[in-house]
Scaffold this active site. Structure first.
Site, PDB file in Angstrom:
ATOM      1  N   SER A 120       0.821  -1.208   0.000  1.00 54.91           N
ATOM      2  CA  SER A 120       0.000   0.000   0.000  1.00 54.91           C
ATOM      3  C   SER A 120       0.856   1.258   0.000  1.00 54.91           C
ATOM      4  O   SER A 120       0.323   2.368  -0.025  1.00 54.91           O
ATOM      5  CB  SER A 120      -0.914   0.016   1.236  1.00 54.91           C
ATOM      6  OG  SER A 120      -0.135   0.013   2.421  1.00 54.91           O
ATOM      7  N   GLU A 153      -6.336  -1.396  -6.694  1.00 51.37           N
ATOM      8  CA  GLU A 153      -5.495  -0.375  -7.315  1.00 51.37           C
ATOM      9  C   GLU A 153      -4.411  -1.078  -8.123  1.00 51.37           C
ATOM     10  O   GLU A 153      -3.691  -1.925  -7.592  1.00 51.37           O
ATOM     11  CB  GLU A 153      -4.809   0.489  -6.254  1.00 51.37           C
ATOM     12  CG  GLU A 153      -5.631   1.609  -5.693  1.00 51.37           C
ATOM     13  CD  GLU A 153      -4.834   2.463  -4.721  1.00 51.37           C
ATOM     14  OE1 GLU A 153      -4.970   3.692  -4.785  1.00 51.37           O
ATOM     15  OE2 GLU A 153      -4.091   1.908  -3.885  1.00 51.37           O
TER      16      GLU A 153
END
Length: 230
Positions: A120, A153
């Site tokens: 992340s 993502e």
């Protein structure tokens, strides 16, 4: 290249969730961790999640058994990646650990395999440089809890090619998840906004603007977030 076998590195909260949704989509999955206790815990979580779906009538017992049968827990890296078409890393967010892991994976995985990190925050370009195939390296950031959250993502490193991006787009489609494509930047897209929001909530509490409880309630009801930032 059609993806049939997926290796998930890490059996923790994110890793077991990724392994579960991939197995539910019909992929053969190897889930690797460094100790049997972590594998046992990861498999127990997958079973618990599936049984919750069974009780709600969302899945049959036959499907539960089939999904569990498609996840193979392993301790050795070579056993995890030797036949993998796609390798998704979900280990702790420690740069050296990730670089060492990818260096090892690159030596053991088939040359045609695609490499993806669930990070992340850590640079995709930096991790890709630990391999000899940076063009096949891509960010594939799931959200927690993986079975419930509908977004992935896709993060492009400096060398990531379009084919690698397309592999993750097709994976997401099979997992019934939406994708956003992000060029590498601190925090990518979601955390670029989320982390400052959390920080501002903390600053507001420090300044005596409101209480923790009222800050969370304000955001939940005022912005329609499912939970407050604190």
């Amino acid at each position: 290249m059609e993806i049939k076998k997926i290796a998930v590195l890490g059996a923790g909260q994110m890793g077991n969730g990724i392994a579960q949704v991939c197995a539910q989509a019909g992929y053969e999955v190897t889930m690797r961790d460094i100790a049997q206790k972590f594998l046992d815990s990861g498999m127990a979580t997958i079973k618990k999640n599936l049984e919750r779906g069974l009780k709600k009538g969302k899945i049959t017992q036959e499907e539960v058994d089939a999904v569990l049968g498609r996840v193979k827990p392993v301790l050795e890296m070579k056993d995890a990646v030797k036949d993998a078409d796609l390798i998704i890393e979900a280990i702790p967010e420690i740069v050296k650990l990730k670089l060492d892991t990818w260096n090892e994976v690159d030596k053991l995985a088939p040359q045609e395999a695609y490499l993806a990190s669930n990070t992340s925050s850590i640079s995709i370009t930096q991790m890709a440089a630990a391999t000899k195939r940076p063009e096949k390296f891509v960010g594939c950031h799931f959200f927690n809890p993986v079975p419930a959250m509908g977004l992935i993502e896709i993060i492009k490193g400096a060398a990531t090619n379009d084919e690698s991006v397309e592999v993750i787009k097709q994976l997401a489609k099979k997992l019934n998840k939406q994708t956003v494509i992000v060029n590498e930047a601190p925090g990518f897209a979601v955390n670029r906004l989320l982390v400052p929001a959390i920080n501002e909530a903390i600053f507001a509490i420090q300044e005596g603007v409101t209480t923790v409880e009222d800050m969370d309630l304000s955001i939940k009801l005022g912005l329609n977030w499912p939970m407050g930032p604190l």
